[in-house]
Design a protein around this motif. Structure first.
Motif, PDB file in Angstrom:
ATOM      1  N   ARG A 128       0.836  -1.206   0.000  1.00 52.72           N
ATOM      2  CA  ARG A 128       0.000   0.000   0.000  1.00 52.72           C
ATOM      3  C   ARG A 128       0.873   1.260   0.000  1.00 52.72           C
ATOM      4  O   ARG A 128       0.578   2.226  -0.700  1.00 52.72           O
ATOM      5  N   THR A 129       1.951   1.257   0.741  1.00 52.06           N
ATOM      6  CA  THR A 129       2.831   2.430   0.799  1.00 52.06           C
ATOM      7  C   THR A 129       3.398   2.748  -0.577  1.00 52.06           C
ATOM      8  O   THR A 129       3.359   3.894  -1.028  1.00 52.06           O
ATOM      9  N   ASP A 132       0.470   3.855  -2.996  1.00 46.93           N
ATOM     10  CA  ASP A 132       0.016   5.222  -2.748  1.00 46.93           C
ATOM     11  C   ASP A 132       1.048   6.249  -3.192  1.00 46.93           C
ATOM     12  O   ASP A 132       0.698   7.330  -3.657  1.00 46.93           O
ATOM     13  N   GLN A 137      -4.255   5.748  -9.292  1.00 43.83           N
ATOM     14  CA  GLN A 137      -5.274   4.847  -8.765  1.00 43.83           C
ATOM     15  C   GLN A 137      -4.750   3.422  -8.875  1.00 43.83           C
ATOM     16  O   GLN A 137      -4.020   3.091  -9.807  1.00 43.83           O
ATOM     17  N   SER A 141      -6.778   1.428  -3.672  1.00 39.58           N
ATOM     18  CA  SER A 141      -7.335   2.770  -3.506  1.00 39.58           C
ATOM     19  C   SER A 141      -8.799   2.701  -3.131  1.00 39.58           C
ATOM     20  O   SER A 141      -9.585   2.039  -3.808  1.00 39.58           O
TER      21      SER A 141
END
Length: 152
Positions: A128-129, A132, A137, A141
């Motif tokens: 996720r890091t 993001d 997207q 997300s």
């Protein structure tokens, strides 16, 4: 990234055994997961005419594998899974994609290639890091995340 660049990338992914195509697979993962690249059926048909059968099957194996990660957008994952199912039926005469649990895409595609090096190399790209930080997207997300048909 232009169409010819992505076409060349798809070719390079399947040109060598998967354990030797790690960098090419990572580039393709970036394009699919974060830059909205979705190979078309027509593009894959052209690629099939250019590649040996096992190379084309490697490319399809990688596309199926990339569709399984939660970071792959849901619509893209479904698109890739539909494409790979169609080609699997054409090339191997059946489609026995497991809908639950782990399985080996390389074995499903009749390949002896190991996918462990690919999975290990893709780990940092699908957190996720990292996702993001791309500013694009992705499957993690907001409401786009959720259970997939298959997971790595």
């Amino acid at each position: 990234m232009t169409v010819s660049d992505t076409h060349q990338q798809l070719y390079q992914v399947g040109a060598h055994p998967l354990e030797r195509s790690v960098d090419e697979v990572k580039q393709l993962a970036e394009a699919i997961w974060y830059h909205g690249y979705r190979p078309t059926r027509a593009e894959l048909e052209r690629l099939r005419d250019l590649m040996p059968r096992d190379g084309f099957q490697r490319t399809l194996c990688v596309l199926e594998l990339l569709s399984q990660y939660p970071v792959c957008r849901r619509d893209t994952a479904r698109h890739l899974q539909a494409l790979t199912r169609q080609f699997h039926r054409q090339l191997l005469g059946h489609d026995d994609t497991p809908t639950q649990g782990r399985y080996s895409p390389s074995k499903r595609w009749g390949l002896s290639d190991a996918t462990a090096p690919l999975r290990k190399a893709l780990l940092p790209l699908q957190t996720r890091t990292y996702a993001d930080a791309t500013g694009h997207q992705h499957g993690l997300s907001g409401s786009k995340a959720g259970p997939r048909q298959e997971r790595p």
